[in-house]
Design an enzyme around this catalytic site. Structure first.
Site, PDB file in Angstrom:
ATOM      1  N   HIS A 169     -22.922 -35.405  40.567  1.00 14.48           N
ATOM      2  CA  HIS A 169     -22.977 -33.955  40.362  1.00 14.48           C
ATOM      3  C   HIS A 169     -23.774 -33.653  39.114  1.00 14.48           C
ATOM      4  CE1 HIS A 169     -19.465 -35.438  38.151  1.00 14.48           C
ATOM      5  NE2 HIS A 169     -19.716 -34.475  37.288  1.00 14.48           N
ATOM      6  N   HIS A 190     -18.464 -38.829  41.916  1.00 14.72           N
ATOM      7  CA  HIS A 190     -19.226 -38.283  43.048  1.00 14.72           C
ATOM      8  C   HIS A 190     -20.358 -37.542  42.351  1.00 14.72           C
ATOM      9  CE1 HIS A 190     -19.360 -36.034  47.139  1.00 14.72           C
ATOM     10  NE2 HIS A 190     -20.362 -35.550  46.391  1.00 14.72           N
ATOM     11  N   ASP A 221     -17.074 -25.013  38.072  1.00 11.64           N
ATOM     12  CA  ASP A 221     -16.307 -26.052  37.367  1.00 11.64           C
ATOM     13  C   ASP A 221     -14.918 -25.487  37.062  1.00 11.64           C
ATOM     14  OD1 ASP A 221     -17.198 -28.737  35.470  1.00 11.64           O
ATOM     15  OD2 ASP A 221     -15.283 -27.751  35.061  1.00 11.64           O
TER      16      ASP A 221
END
Ligand code: 5GP
Ligand code: ZN
Length: 109
Positions: free
Chosen positions: A97, A95, A30
């Site tokens: 995750h 998206h 991240d």
């Protein structure tokens, strides 16, 4: 999806620190870590949210990859695997995750 940042990471068009990759799943750091270990696991295929999943084998693949990465990171004794599903849950990148977080004593909620 051409304007999706995680699709660009999958395609190598944006840089990332990768921790795991197979034919269906990718794991990368991240960019703004909230724990000593904060790694994102995503399908290579563009799926906007958890609520859009139709073929649930991808969820199993992501969980399996999470186990592998957690072992490699030395956090198998305790970690969180978090999915923010939708804007009201705080999802910012659309998206699919999961956040793999650990490396410290995590507070309960
Ligand atoms: P969400 O709130 O959608 O569940 O989490 C999105 C996460 O993606 C955030 O923790 C944020 O720091 C991370 N992120 C946003 N942009 C990028 C990027 O360009 N690269 C990486 N590696 N992570 C990103
Ligand atoms: Zn995407």
């Amino acid at each position: 999806m051409s304007d999706c940042i995680f699709c660009k990471i999958v395609k190598g068009e944006l840089p990332s620190t990768k921790y795991y990759e197979d034919d269906r799943v990718i794991a990368f750091a991240d960019i703004d870590p909230k724990a000593p270990v904060h790694i994102l696991l995503a399908p290579k295929q563009h799926i906007p949210t958890m609520h859009d999943v139709k073929d649930f084998t991808i969820v199993a693949d992501i969980h399996k990859a999470a186990q592998i990465v957690a072992e490699e990171q030395g956090i198998a004794n305790g970690y969180r695997l978090i999915n923010n599903c939708g804007a009201d849950a705080g999802q910012i990148v659309f998206h699919l995750h999961y956040h793999l977080m650990g490396g410290e004593k995590l507070t309960s909620f």
